[in-house]
Design an enzyme around this catalytic site. Sequence first.
Site, PDB file in Angstrom:
ATOM      1  N   HIS A 259       0.853  -1.181   0.000  1.00  0.00           N
ATOM      2  CA  HIS A 259       0.000   0.000   0.000  1.00  0.00           C
ATOM      3  C   HIS A 259       0.890   1.232   0.000  1.00  0.00           C
ATOM      4  CE1 HIS A 259      -3.123   2.827   1.165  1.00  0.00           C
ATOM      5  NE2 HIS A 259      -3.990   1.914   0.755  1.00  0.00           N
ATOM      6  N   ASP A 313      -8.049  -5.311  -0.105  1.00  0.00           N
ATOM      7  CA  ASP A 313      -8.519  -6.123  -1.229  1.00  0.00           C
ATOM      8  C   ASP A 313      -8.168  -7.600  -1.115  1.00  0.00           C
ATOM      9  OD1 ASP A 313      -9.844  -4.216  -2.623  1.00  0.00           O
ATOM     10  OD2 ASP A 313      -8.157  -3.630  -3.866  1.00  0.00           O
TER      11      ASP A 313
HETATM   12  N1  ACO Z   1       4.062  -7.990  -4.036  1.00  0.00           N
HETATM   13  C1  ACO Z   1       5.411  -8.035  -4.106  1.00  0.00           C
HETATM   14  N2  ACO Z   1       6.215  -6.955  -4.003  1.00  0.00           N
HETATM   15  C2  ACO Z   1       5.613  -5.780  -3.810  1.00  0.00           C
HETATM   16  C3  ACO Z   1       4.216  -5.645  -3.708  1.00  0.00           C
HETATM   17  C4  ACO Z   1       3.444  -6.802  -3.837  1.00  0.00           C
HETATM   18  N3  ACO Z   1       2.101  -6.744  -3.785  1.00  0.00           N
HETATM   19  N4  ACO Z   1       3.909  -4.348  -3.525  1.00  0.00           N
HETATM   20  C5  ACO Z   1       5.063  -3.687  -3.515  1.00  0.00           C
HETATM   21  N5  ACO Z   1       6.090  -4.528  -3.687  1.00  0.00           N
HETATM   22  C6  ACO Z   1       7.512  -4.187  -3.749  1.00  0.00           C
HETATM   23  C7  ACO Z   1       7.840  -3.635  -5.137  1.00  0.00           C
HETATM   24  O1  ACO Z   1       8.231  -4.670  -6.014  1.00  0.00           O
HETATM   25  C8  ACO Z   1       8.955  -2.678  -4.831  1.00  0.00           C
HETATM   26  O2  ACO Z   1      10.144  -3.420  -4.673  1.00  0.00           O
HETATM   27  P1  ACO Z   1      11.557  -2.803  -5.148  1.00  0.00           P
HETATM   28  O3  ACO Z   1      11.752  -1.602  -4.279  1.00  0.00           O
HETATM   29  O4  ACO Z   1      12.500  -3.920  -4.908  1.00  0.00           O
HETATM   30  O5  ACO Z   1      11.370  -2.441  -6.598  1.00  0.00           O
HETATM   31  C9  ACO Z   1       8.578  -2.117  -3.457  1.00  0.00           C
HETATM   32  O6  ACO Z   1       7.737  -3.108  -2.855  1.00  0.00           O
HETATM   33  C10 ACO Z   1       7.819  -0.799  -3.515  1.00  0.00           C
HETATM   34  O7  ACO Z   1       6.771  -0.930  -4.461  1.00  0.00           O
HETATM   35  P2  ACO Z   1       6.121   0.323  -5.192  1.00  0.00           P
HETATM   36  O8  ACO Z   1       5.231  -0.144  -6.280  1.00  0.00           O
HETATM   37  O9  ACO Z   1       7.195   1.312  -5.549  1.00  0.00           O
HETATM   38  O10 ACO Z   1       5.301   0.952  -3.999  1.00  0.00           O
HETATM   39  P3  ACO Z   1       4.042   1.866  -4.145  1.00  0.00           P
HETATM   40  O11 ACO Z   1       3.817   2.522  -2.853  1.00  0.00           O
HETATM   41  O12 ACO Z   1       4.174   2.753  -5.340  1.00  0.00           O
HETATM   42  O13 ACO Z   1       2.906   0.790  -4.501  1.00  0.00           O
HETATM   43  C11 ACO Z   1       1.015  -0.515  -4.633  1.00  0.00           C
HETATM   44  C12 ACO Z   1       1.764   0.549  -3.818  1.00  0.00           C
HETATM   45  C13 ACO Z   1       0.777  -0.026  -6.073  1.00  0.00           C
HETATM   46  C14 ACO Z   1      -0.346  -0.739  -3.975  1.00  0.00           C
HETATM   47  C15 ACO Z   1       1.823  -1.822  -4.652  1.00  0.00           C
HETATM   48  O14 ACO Z   1       2.052  -2.263  -3.335  1.00  0.00           O
HETATM   49  C16 ACO Z   1       1.142  -2.934  -5.461  1.00  0.00           C
HETATM   50  O15 ACO Z   1       1.315  -2.989  -6.691  1.00  0.00           O
HETATM   51  N6  ACO Z   1       0.363  -3.828  -4.794  1.00  0.00           N
HETATM   52  C17 ACO Z   1      -0.373  -4.850  -5.475  1.00  0.00           C
HETATM   53  C18 ACO Z   1      -1.691  -4.273  -6.007  1.00  0.00           C
HETATM   54  C19 ACO Z   1      -2.690  -4.015  -4.912  1.00  0.00           C
HETATM   55  O16 ACO Z   1      -2.903  -4.839  -4.028  1.00  0.00           O
HETATM   56  N7  ACO Z   1      -3.356  -2.863  -5.019  1.00  0.00           N
HETATM   57  C20 ACO Z   1      -4.411  -2.468  -4.055  1.00  0.00           C
HETATM   58  C21 ACO Z   1      -3.928  -1.324  -3.214  1.00  0.00           C
HETATM   59  S1  ACO Z   1      -5.074  -0.968  -1.924  1.00  0.00           S
HETATM   60  C22 ACO Z   1      -6.326  -0.160  -2.672  1.00  0.00           C
HETATM   61  O17 ACO Z   1      -6.197   0.463  -3.678  1.00  0.00           O
HETATM   62  C23 ACO Z   1      -7.583  -0.264  -2.007  1.00  0.00           C
END
Ligand code: ACO
Length: 377
Positions: A259, A313
């Site tokens: 998140h 979610d």
């Molecule tokens: N699984 C594995 N690794 C993850 C996940 C995940 N679900 N989420 C983040 N990471 C890792 C990324 O690979 C990244 O690693 P790195 O630094 O080695 O490249 C690091 O954590 C940071 O990730 P970002 O995408 O830069 O973080 P951001 O804050 O931008 O992303 C997001 C948040 C988009 C929600 C992300 O966690 C994600 O894609 N999650 C999966 C989709 C999801 O569940 N979305 C629902 C969000 S809640 C909502 O909207 C109600």
Amino acid sequence: MAPEIMKGLKDVYLDTTTSSFIDGEVGKLLYRGYNIHDLAEQSTFEEVIYLLLYGSLPNRQELADFDSLLRSNRRIPDEVIQVLDLVKNSHPMDALRTGLSALSAFDPEVTDNSPEATIRKGIRLTAMGPTIVAAHHRLRQGLEPVAPNPDLNHAGNFLYMLFNEVPDEETTRLLDVDFILHAEHGANASAFAARVTASTISDLHSAVVTGVGTLKGPAHGGAAEEVMKMSLEIGQPENAEEYCRARLESGGRIMGFGHRVYRAEDPRARHLRERARALSEKMGQPHWFQILSYVEEEAMVPYRSRGIHVNVDFFAGCIYYLLGITDDLFISIFALGRIPGWTLQCVEQFEDNILIRPLLEYTGEMDLSYVPIEQRS
Ligand code: ACO
């Protein structure tokens, strides 16, 4: 000097709000000052809508009047049903976006951005949203839409219009809690997008349509559907280890984790976790919950130290699936819960408006000579 780029506007405060408070470090969420745990356990979606839109909890009479107002606003014009029929082959979120947009043609206050009119429109959109989703779902199956039932609450009526069957109390309460948990969440991507639209002094219908379009993506509201797809691909708990390892080792993400704001567990997930566990046992399909538990308790444990935990979610998709709701409807349910939140964010934006217009640092070429087309190779 190169400007500092705040990529993704991460950690940027855009304005003040009295809508919701989020402490991502400890996993705390308040709506209008009230803890999400108290609201999920003791409140109803109708009461939460009132709380968000008017800023305080209603007394019995206020809640009864508000509930009647919602119930009396559920019907959508026949013309909007016709529009939904024309787009019946589209994704339910696209149909919701189209249906909400079409409602603007029939709303007498569409251009009135006063707080009072915006709240009245938000109530109408909240009341009519489920009718749009259910009517589209029926039409795409070649079935007649089911008229709203004023004897049922908001969640119960939605299920009734989807399945043409009055749901039991337990199922109704499941969806009621789900709507509560999704009602508002600060400057998330869809609320921010809605605020950008409001900031041009557009109108609530346009802002809510913007919100729906932004919510649709898998990085935001689309995660619940992706989590259930993952569970179906895994199939049985014993396959979960191999599946997660392969996915994570290839750089893939596990949906329903991570998140932008929470570094601790999303406080909303707790309420859906317990309900998903109980429902999967009740339905004689405990393996769905066991798969999710494996992912949370084993595969994703190393990610906790990086602040990556389950979000709202993760368990939602399992609940919807077990209730017999088709997977492409999952995001629409999120959107229906979020209409009050988008409305409140727009009221705040209109009340103290400034055009939201950030800058982009240009990194392309400069001062190129224009070459007439006949001289280009
Ligand atoms: N699984 C594995 N690794 C993850 C996940 C995940 N679900 N989420 C983040 N990471 C890792 C990324 O690979 C990244 O690693 P790195 O630094 O080695 O490249 C690091 O954590 C940071 O990730 P970002 O995408 O830069 O973080 P951001 O804050 O931008 O992303 C997001 C948040 C988009 C929600 C992300 O966690 C994600 O894609 N999650 C999966 C989709 C999801 O569940 N979305 C629902 C969000 S809640 C909502 O909207 C109600």
